[in-house]
Design a protein around this motif. Structure first.
Motif, PDB file in Angstrom:
ATOM      1  N   LYS A  65       0.861  -1.269   0.345  1.00  0.00           N
ATOM      2  CA  LYS A  65      -0.310   0.085  -0.194  1.00  0.00           C
ATOM      3  C   LYS A  65       1.250   0.828  -0.166  1.00  0.00           C
ATOM      4  CE  LYS A  65      -4.228   1.657   2.243  1.00  0.00           C
ATOM      5  NZ  LYS A  65      -4.945   1.578   3.434  1.00  0.00           N
ATOM      6  N   ASN A  71      -7.104   2.323  -1.033  1.00  0.00           N
ATOM      7  CA  ASN A  71      -7.655   1.246  -0.717  1.00  0.00           C
ATOM      8  C   ASN A  71      -7.431  -0.042  -0.868  1.00  0.00           C
ATOM      9  OD1 ASN A  71     -10.420   2.643  -0.692  1.00  0.00           O
ATOM     10  ND2 ASN A  71     -10.763   1.581  -2.590  1.00  0.00           N
ATOM     11  N   ASP A  72      -7.609  -1.202   0.752  1.00  0.00           N
ATOM     12  CA  ASP A  72      -7.014  -2.390   0.769  1.00  0.00           C
ATOM     13  C   ASP A  72      -6.987  -3.524   0.609  1.00  0.00           C
ATOM     14  OD1 ASP A  72      -5.964  -1.384   3.488  1.00  0.00           O
ATOM     15  OD2 ASP A  72      -7.291  -1.704   4.526  1.00  0.00           O
ATOM     16  N   ARG A  82      -4.725  -6.492  -4.470  1.00  0.00           N
ATOM     17  CA  ARG A  82      -4.713  -6.167  -2.006  1.00  0.00           C
ATOM     18  C   ARG A  82      -3.934  -6.029  -1.546  1.00  0.00           C
ATOM     19  NH1 ARG A  82      -8.106 -10.594  -0.643  1.00  0.00           N
ATOM     20  NH2 ARG A  82      -7.395 -11.016   1.642  1.00  0.00           N
ATOM     21  N   ARG A  83      -3.940  -4.800  -1.138  1.00  0.00           N
ATOM     22  CA  ARG A  83      -2.933  -4.058  -0.691  1.00  0.00           C
ATOM     23  C   ARG A  83      -2.288  -4.412   0.851  1.00  0.00           C
ATOM     24  NH1 ARG A  83      -5.420  -0.280  -3.533  1.00  0.00           N
ATOM     25  NH2 ARG A  83      -5.285  -0.175  -5.894  1.00  0.00           N
ATOM     26  N   HIS A  84      -1.559  -4.328   1.034  1.00  0.00           N
ATOM     27  CA  HIS A  84      -0.410  -4.131   2.899  1.00  0.00           C
ATOM     28  C   HIS A  84       0.291  -3.292   2.745  1.00  0.00           C
ATOM     29  CE1 HIS A  84      -2.349  -8.515   2.175  1.00  0.00           C
ATOM     30  NE2 HIS A  84      -2.060  -8.364   1.529  1.00  0.00           N
ATOM     31  N   LYS A  85       0.169  -2.697   4.051  1.00  0.00           N
ATOM     32  CA  LYS A  85       0.838  -1.438   4.757  1.00  0.00           C
ATOM     33  C   LYS A  85       1.859  -2.507   4.933  1.00  0.00           C
ATOM     34  CE  LYS A  85       1.065   0.928   8.981  1.00  0.00           C
ATOM     35  NZ  LYS A  85       0.217   1.389   9.716  1.00  0.00           N
ATOM     36  N   TYR A  96       6.002  -5.855   3.698  1.00  0.00           N
ATOM     37  CA  TYR A  96       4.834  -5.544   4.267  1.00  0.00           C
ATOM     38  C   TYR A  96       4.161  -7.521   4.673  1.00  0.00           C
ATOM     39  CZ  TYR A  96       4.365  -6.707  -0.712  1.00  0.00           C
ATOM     40  OH  TYR A  96       4.602  -6.773  -2.086  1.00  0.00           O
ATOM     41  N   GLY A  98       2.008  -8.326   6.119  1.00  0.00           N
ATOM     42  CA  GLY A  98       0.412  -8.650   4.805  1.00  0.00           C
ATOM     43  C   GLY A  98       0.607  -9.996   3.690  1.00  0.00           C
TER      44      GLY A  98
END
Length: 210
Positions: A65, A71-72, A82-85, A96, A98
């Motif tokens: 992300k 958006n996640d 699918r995005r991750h911090k 990341y 996630g």
């Protein structure tokens, strides 16, 4: 070593694509940056993902992300993003955690990663081993060692090079951008190239297919 490195240009229709390369329908693409970030690898990844999604493949992209307002999760042009911090950045790479959830929770038939990308190549390798799925690599360039000559980067690079050999050996296919680079790439010299020229034409231009 029985390894195929694919380079060059040949247009395949989607039916031969399924039988010749994948024999699958769901692809997990692991990449540190994706849409709406644009660059050489990012643009290529987006075009290939969109092309496959339009032709019956289910595409999951596990990525960082890179902007807080993103958006996640979203479905864009048929692509499941699918995005991750991002936990931290180092040596032109991002981490990341996630992505670990995606590796275990998603149901996929094949894993794809672009190189060079040390962190994500390790995750792609683990995803391939844990789920016992084929690993496909698109090889863009060697790691620029000049940027990693100083400690502790030099020590990390030595450790990664040990793992990297296993990653290349795990790959079912390796795609490169040109026949010349397949022969001259430092890390690819450990493989025995058997050239099969494969490219897929998208709406805008030709891109190497993962």
């Amino acid at each position: 070593m029985d390894k195929k490195i694919n380079a060059g240009m040949e247009i395949l229709n989607i039916s031969s694509l399924r039988s010749h390369i994948f024999k699958t329908s769901t692809v997990l693409k692991i990449t540190k940056y994706f849409y709406p970030k644009y660059g050489g690898i990012e643009t290529r990844n987006f075009e290939v993902s969109r092309y496959l999604a339009k032709n019956g493949f289910e595409i999951y992209v596990s990525t960082s992300k890179h902007e807080k307002n993103l958006n996640d999760f979203e479905i864009y042009e048929g692509i499941n993003i699918r995005r991750h911090k991002i936990l931290f950045k180092a040596f032109n790479d991002v981490f990341y955690p996630g992505i670990i959830k995606d590796i275990f929770r998603l149901d996929y038939d094949l894993v794809h990663v672009d190189l060079p990308d040390p962190v994500n190549s390790i995750f792609a390798f683990l995803a391939s081993v844990i789920k016992n799925k084929p690993l496909i690599i698109t090889y863009h360039a060697d790691i620029e060692k000049e940027e990693l000559e100083k400690f502790p980067a030099s020590l990390i690079l030595k450790f990664y090079n040990i793992i990297f050999k296993f990653i290349l050996q795990r790959a079912k296919k390796i795609f490169v951008t040109s026949r010349d680079y397949a022969k001259s790439g430092r890390n690819l010299k450990i493989l025995c190239p058997n050239y099969v020229r494969i490219k897929v034409k998208t709406e805008n231009y030709q891109v190497c297919l993962p």
